[in-house]
Motif scaffolding. Structure first.
Motif, mmCIF file in Angstrom:
data_model
loop_
_atom_site.group_PDB
_atom_site.id
_atom_site.type_symbol
_atom_site.label_atom_id
_atom_site.label_comp_id
_atom_site.label_asym_id
_atom_site.label_seq_id
_atom_site.Cartn_x
_atom_site.Cartn_y
_atom_site.Cartn_z
ATOM 1 N N LEU A 54 0.997 -1.106 -0.109
ATOM 2 C CA LEU A 54 -0.086 -0.045 0.051
ATOM 3 C C LEU A 54 0.689 1.157 0.068
ATOM 4 O O LEU A 54 1.906 1.297 0.628
ATOM 5 N N ILE A 55 0.479 2.100 -0.731
ATOM 6 C CA ILE A 55 1.110 3.491 -0.878
ATOM 7 C C ILE A 55 0.100 4.608 -0.500
ATOM 8 O O ILE A 55 -0.799 4.596 -1.552
ATOM 9 N N TYR A 56 0.603 5.589 -0.029
ATOM 10 C CA TYR A 56 -0.388 6.751 0.415
ATOM 11 C C TYR A 56 0.260 7.834 0.066
ATOM 12 O O TYR A 56 1.302 8.174 0.114
ATOM 13 N N ALA A 57 -0.339 8.972 -0.577
ATOM 14 C CA ALA A 57 0.086 10.133 -1.150
ATOM 15 C C ALA A 57 -0.743 11.114 -1.282
ATOM 16 O O ALA A 57 -1.974 10.978 -1.554
ATOM 17 N N GLN A 58 -0.381 12.386 -0.768
ATOM 18 C CA GLN A 58 -1.296 13.804 -0.729
ATOM 19 C C GLN A 58 -1.351 14.404 -2.223
ATOM 20 O O GLN A 58 -0.034 14.191 -2.888
ATOM 21 N N LEU A 59 -2.319 14.635 -2.751
ATOM 22 C CA LEU A 59 -2.296 15.279 -4.061
ATOM 23 C C LEU A 59 -2.537 16.724 -3.840
ATOM 24 O O LEU A 59 -3.869 16.880 -3.410
ATOM 25 N N THR A 60 -1.701 17.622 -4.461
ATOM 26 C CA THR A 60 -1.822 18.992 -3.971
ATOM 27 C C THR A 60 -2.059 19.596 -5.603
ATOM 28 O O THR A 60 -1.440 19.226 -6.548
ATOM 29 N N GLY A 61 -3.126 20.538 -5.638
ATOM 30 C CA GLY A 61 -3.549 21.205 -6.894
ATOM 31 C C GLY A 61 -4.794 20.874 -7.485
ATOM 32 O O GLY A 61 -5.453 19.860 -7.147
ATOM 33 N N GLN A 62 -5.348 21.680 -8.590
ATOM 34 C CA GLN A 62 -6.577 21.324 -9.098
ATOM 35 C C GLN A 62 -6.516 20.660 -10.532
ATOM 36 O O GLN A 62 -5.659 20.733 -11.151
ATOM 37 N N SER A 63 -7.252 19.706 -10.744
ATOM 38 C CA SER A 63 -7.296 18.977 -11.776
ATOM 39 C C SER A 63 -8.871 18.955 -12.482
ATOM 40 O O SER A 63 -9.755 18.886 -11.644
ATOM 41 N N SER A 64 -8.924 18.582 -13.746
ATOM 42 C CA SER A 64 -10.193 18.672 -14.267
ATOM 43 C C SER A 64 -11.011 16.841 -13.886
ATOM 44 O O SER A 64 -10.231 16.142 -13.602
ATOM 45 N N GLU A 65 -12.205 16.970 -13.793
ATOM 46 C CA GLU A 65 -12.982 15.826 -13.515
ATOM 47 C C GLU A 65 -12.364 14.512 -14.259
ATOM 48 O O GLU A 65 -12.385 13.406 -13.641
#
Length: 800
Positions: A497-508
């Motif tokens: 298992l890998i957990y990661a934080q995603l920062t920033g906006q992206s399209s749907e």
């Protein structure tokens, strides 16, 4: 036996805990657990009780609240010292207060203080945690509700006073347990099994992706509650993106989306079929007094130590020629068979087996640190990768210190750990394997130790993966912060298992991709997973909390490694992350104070020992829900207690497991229980009658280190034939050892296919030995062997 009403302690005192309700929600391979503890003070004085209980070692405790009458109080996470001060201040003012904290020694033990419960008042405590479910050898996902808290052995001179734990037989436990589970997954649920009686599985939809199950009525307090959940097509890699908390600051862990990636690497079959023929195999066996107990709380079961002896026999027979090995055993001290690891041969194998046959659970306590330090002090053997196998019932007090030592030496070995019996510390077993780049297994209920250990040996014999790297391909406006420590070990068929934080906006419609690269036996390889960045619905904050828990555990370990060298920055970061995410840590505690009850409670707080159930075991065992009471405070205006007294009183090792004789003199428990822990039995207890040797183990015990069997009367007996029948059936030109080895292989394939996991490696060694002989009449021997043993095993099935 002493007759007591169920709602009284041994001193005829009322017990405040009435019932425990547990609701489990499983989504794919993640579980959310809600436990409700109902208290009632039936006395005419205010009461303070402390409830010491186990949780899974990797659980993230994320909610704690209390309801008194109609008043609901939700606890906050605060720095531990501040929480203690607030709790003591509340009690000194006569206010009701509740404190939940993690043990300093082990992250899988918590204590709950219920303070200033007025006479006649009821309180309902709600505790919530999230945890990952471990993958078992047969692809089942294991959830364990640790109802059993074994006494944790504290070495001489270690800090922490003992908790006085009152033990009663399971039948007299004055509180009840109800347990229900709801399971949902993208894949159909094929079955749910348990070591306890369950009501039938109820599917909630036609595609069988949702189901409920609950514990049958009449559950006895003598074991952990274990669920094994099986999905169809379990080995599919997945990624779940969870949206951030609307009220949290963007850019923070709780404010940003978090992704949980679940990987199941598949390695090329050509590489996997070539098992390593080298390595240094070090086996470390627990021989403390508690290893003399049955694996389950059933008097008919074989003991933990006898199962361990049988397992060592299988391991020793399955080792490849050319490797090195040694066997250590530990209790209050430690022993080793050889001064240093020796080359595996017929002579060294026989010498080791003679010692193994004499092993008993007679070495006292559970001091695992010293033998580990000794093993790590031995120089590694060139071109022989060190593989450490640790067997223990997990009754160790200084879990964090042990795990830190394994991590410190992780560059020179792989560590495979085995938790034996009810109540083995999940923090210890999982932590050692995780930090040692190995694999953890738990042996409970009706589990046989042997297949689980042999699976780990297969992992150990797999070529080691090197140069493991994880890369992310995301839209340019999105950046990634990995919360998990670097992957150090990958095994065929095992999840990472890998957990990661995603920062920033992206399209749907945006997509991401994660790639794991590694080198296996000189072959570069990679696994890729594409996933949608659109957040999943209805996941709450489960993934965020598990990600926070993962990062908190890594930071806590960094802080312990650098203790005294830093300015406390790591600790501050842990406290900040814990408070922000609402997830417990070793530096924080949950505190709830009812500030509405303005009426000062009169009279001193009463001390209460709340009984703990234990199984009727001899020489050790598994008390459940260990509970103890803190010292009562003086009157409302009295001085607050010193801080040190709380943690040391709550989290020291309990003295051991008590037999019925001890119930007559509860104040004398400690000395008697220590005698029990050292393996001393009462004179009136007769030695158990040794069961007859298992036919499989009988045959295995006759195998030579090279892999062959000798043609002798002992083999004929194991095959249930006379020596004359075996000799007479041998083809004329056949070599005696070739004939004997083929007979043994035919017998295994014909009569013991249900235990193939246990003998597969030693059978592969035998087949390899046969091929090396270039014997001219193998087919003739197989045909004659089938006639003799009245079966029809094909030559190809034997690997010839």
């Amino acid at each position: 036996m002493i007759n007591r009403c169920g709602l009284l302690t041994l001193q005829k005192e009322p017990v405040p805990l009435k019932s425990i309700e547990v609701e489990l929600e499983v989504r794919d391979h993640v579980a959310t657990v809600v436990s409700t503890l109902n208290y009632e003070n039936k006395e005419d004085k205010p009461l303070e009780a402390v409830f010491v209980f186990p949780l899974p070692g990797d659980a993230a405790v994320c909610h704690f609240s209390a309801k008194i009458g109609q008043t609901q109080i939700v606890a906050e996470v605060k720095e531990k010292q501040k929480a203690h001060e607030e709790y003591d201040d509340a009690l000194s003012c006569g206010q009701q207060a509740f404190l939940l904290e993690e043990s300093d020694q082990s992250p899988d033990i918590f204590s709950l203080s219920v303070g200033s419960l007025p006479p006649g008042e009821s309180a309902s405590i709600r505790l919530e945690y999230v945890t990952e479910l471990a993958v078992q050898a047969d692809d089942g996902l294991r959830f364990c509700l640790p109802a059993v808290l074994n006494p944790r052995y504290q070495p001489q001179g270690s800090e922490g006073a003992e908790v006085q734990v009152t033990s009663v037989p399971a039948s007299l436990v004055p509180y009840s347990l109800s347990f229900s589970a709801r399971v949902s997954s993208p894949r159909p649920i094929s079955k749910v099994e348990s070591n306890c009686s369950l009501d039938p599985l109820q599917y909630l939809n036609t595609d069988q992706t949702q189901a409920t199950v609950k514990l049958a009525a009449g559950h006895k307090f003598d074991r952990d509650v274990e669920l094994l959940i099986y999905y169809k097509d379990a080995h599919q890699p997945t990624a779940v993106v969870e949206g951030g908390q609307a009220s949290a600051e963007p850019g923070s862990l709780m404010g940003d989306p978090v992704v949980m990636v679940s990987l199941y690497p598949e390695f090329p079959q050509s590489v996997m079929s070539s098992m390593a023929s080298c390595g240094e195999f070090v086996f470390l066996m627990d021989r403390s007094g508690s290893m003399g107990c049955p694996i389950t709380n059933s008097m008919q079961q074989e003991t933990r130590i006898s199962s361990a002896r049988d397992t060592l026999l299988l391991l020793l027979k399955s080792l490849p020629m050319g490797c090195y090995f040694n066997i250590y055993s530990f209790g209050s001290g430690y022993e080793h068979i050889f001064p240093k690891s020796v080359e595996y041969s017929q002579q060294t194998m026989e010498e080791a087996l003679k010692t193994v046959e004499q092993m008993e659970a007679n070495l006292g306590g559970t001091e695992i640190l010293q033998p580990l330090k000794h093993i790590y002090s031995q120089p590694c053997i060139p071109n022989q990768p060190r593989q450490l196998f640790v067997f223990t019932d997990g009754e160790v007090g200084h879990t964090k210190e042990v795990i830190d030592l394994v991590k410190k030496n992780s560059g020179s070995h792989r560590c495979f750990s085995f938790g034996i019996g009810e109540g083995a510390s999940s923090a210890l077993i999982n932590g050692m394997a995780k930090e040692g780049g190995g694999h953890a297994q738990f042996i409970t209920g009706t589990d046989r130790m042997q297949p689980k250990v042999m699976q780990s040996l297969r992992f150990a014999l797999q070529p080691a993966l090197v140069d493991i790297s994880v890369t992310w391909d995301l839209p340019k406006e999105v950046s990634v912060t990995v919360l998990s420590p670097p992957i150090t070990a990958l095994f065929q068929g095992q999840r990472s298992l890998i957990y990661a934080q995603l920062t920033g906006q992206s399209s749907e419609a945006a997509e991401g991709c994660v790639t794991v690269k590694y080198s296996l036996a000189g072959h570069p390889s990679e696994n890729q997973l594409h996933f949608s960045l659109r957040p999943a619905e209805d996941t709450g904050l489960t993934v965020h909390r598990l990600g926070a828990r993962t990062l908190i555990r890594s930071l806590e370990m960094d802080e312990r490694e650098s203790r005294g060298q830093q300015d406390g920055g790591v600790k501050e970061k842990v406290v900040q992350l814990s408070v922000q995410s609402g997830v417990s840590s070793s530096f924080t505690a949950f505190i709830a104070v009812n500030k509405d009850n303005s009426e000062v409670i009169q009279g001193p707080l009463v001390r209460r020992n709340i009984p703990t159930p234990f199984a009727r075991l001899r020489g050790g065992g598994s008390p459940m829900f260990a509970m103890s009471c803190m010292m009562g405070m003086p009157g409302p205006m009295g001085p607050p207690r010193p801080m040190a007294s709380r943690s040391s009183a709550v989290f020291g090792a309990s003295s051991g497991v008590l037999d019925y004789a001890l119930l007559r003199a509860p104040m004398d428990m400690s000395a008697e229980a220590k005698r029990m822990k050292k393996g001393i039995r009462f004179s009136k207890v007769a030695a158990p009658v040794q069961p007859p040797r298992d036919p499989l183990l009988h045959l295995v015990s006759l195998q030579e280190a090279s892999g062959c069997w000798l043609l002798d009367p002992a083999l004929a007996t194991a095959l249930r034939k006379t020596n004359k029948e075996v000799e007479k059936s041998k083809p004329e030109k056949a070599n005696s050892e070739v004939w004997a080895t083929i007979l043994a292989l035919i017998w295994l394939h014909a009569f013991k296919m249900d235990a193939k996991d246990e003998w597969e490696l030693l059978a592969m060694k035998a087949a390899s030995w046969l091929r090396a002989q270039n014997a001219p009449c193998v087919t003739e021997c197989v045909d004659a062997g089938n006639v003799l043993l009245c079966c029809s095993v094909r030559k190809e099935a034997l690997g010839l």
